[in-house]
Design a protein around this motif. Structure first.
Motif, mmCIF file in Angstrom:
data_model
loop_
_atom_site.group_PDB
_atom_site.id
_atom_site.type_symbol
_atom_site.label_atom_id
_atom_site.label_comp_id
_atom_site.label_asym_id
_atom_site.label_seq_id
_atom_site.Cartn_x
_atom_site.Cartn_y
_atom_site.Cartn_z
ATOM 1 N N ARG A 132 3.167 0.235 3.285
ATOM 2 C CA ARG A 132 1.823 0.219 3.864
ATOM 3 C C ARG A 132 1.933 -0.176 5.325
ATOM 4 O O ARG A 132 2.563 -1.171 5.656
ATOM 5 N N HIS A 184 5.453 -8.476 1.212
ATOM 6 C CA HIS A 184 4.288 -7.815 0.596
ATOM 7 C C HIS A 184 3.142 -7.735 1.608
ATOM 8 O O HIS A 184 1.986 -7.970 1.259
ATOM 9 N N ASP A 230 5.876 4.466 -2.619
ATOM 10 C CA ASP A 230 6.398 3.480 -3.565
ATOM 11 C C ASP A 230 7.639 3.985 -4.303
ATOM 12 O O ASP A 230 8.598 3.239 -4.504
ATOM 13 N N HIS A 243 0.302 -6.297 4.094
ATOM 14 C CA HIS A 243 -0.713 -5.245 4.078
ATOM 15 C C HIS A 243 -0.928 -4.650 2.692
ATOM 16 O O HIS A 243 -1.304 -3.488 2.560
ATOM 17 N N GLY A 244 -0.645 -5.436 1.645
ATOM 18 C CA GLY A 244 -0.826 -4.950 0.286
ATOM 19 C C GLY A 244 0.268 -4.009 -0.184
ATOM 20 O O GLY A 244 0.118 -3.339 -1.203
ATOM 21 N N GLY A 245 1.363 -3.938 0.550
ATOM 22 C CA GLY A 245 2.472 -3.072 0.170
ATOM 23 C C GLY A 245 3.750 -3.874 0.056
ATOM 24 O O GLY A 245 3.731 -5.072 -0.214
ATOM 25 N N ARG A 246 4.854 -3.207 0.269
ATOM 26 C CA ARG A 246 6.167 -3.853 0.232
ATOM 27 C C ARG A 246 6.958 -3.433 1.456
ATOM 28 O O ARG A 246 6.768 -2.327 1.972
#
Length: 121
Positions: free
Chosen positions: A120, A98, A67, A100-103
């Motif tokens: 992710r 966004h 992150d 897979h729960g990421g960026r």
């Protein structure tokens, strides 16, 4: 013995400029030139060996980043005025995804390689 990717060759019309472009976005250094290659070493030991060629075929390179690294890279992309997209087809400009729960984000290098940063997998 385990199998790992050791290096890949990235073709570029200007080897040094293209290697410097990506290294700058990722906050990395370009290693000393070795033979015809300008290498960028990633944290897992894999190198992207930039090679100057007359004709470049666009490829896709995806980088899994933390992150903090994502935030820093996005700041560099935005400061440099580099166009970016939320998708690999470049149909959602100026946005990140966004998945897979990421960026994630996509942007092009000087030769049109489709570069991706994702937090992710």
């Amino acid at each position: 013995m385990s199998i790992e990717l050791n290096h890949t060759i990235v073709c570029a019309s200007d080897r040094d400029a293209s290697a410097a472009f990506l290294a700058g976005i990722l906050g990395l250094e370009v290693d000393p030139v070795t033979g015809p290659f300008a290498p960028i070493r990633l944290a897992n030991g894999v190198t992207l060996d930039y090679l100057q060629v007359d004709e470049v075929t666009s490829q896709h390179y995806a980088f899994l980043v933390g992150d903090t690294e994502f935030d820093a890279a996005m700041a560099r992309i935005e400061t440099a005025g580099i166009a970016y997209w939320a998708d690999p087809f470049h149909s959602t400009p100026g946005e990140i995804n966004h998945l897979h729960g990421g960026r994630g984000v996509y942007f092009a290098d000087p030769d049109g390689h489709n570069l991706e940063l994702l937090t992710r997998a």
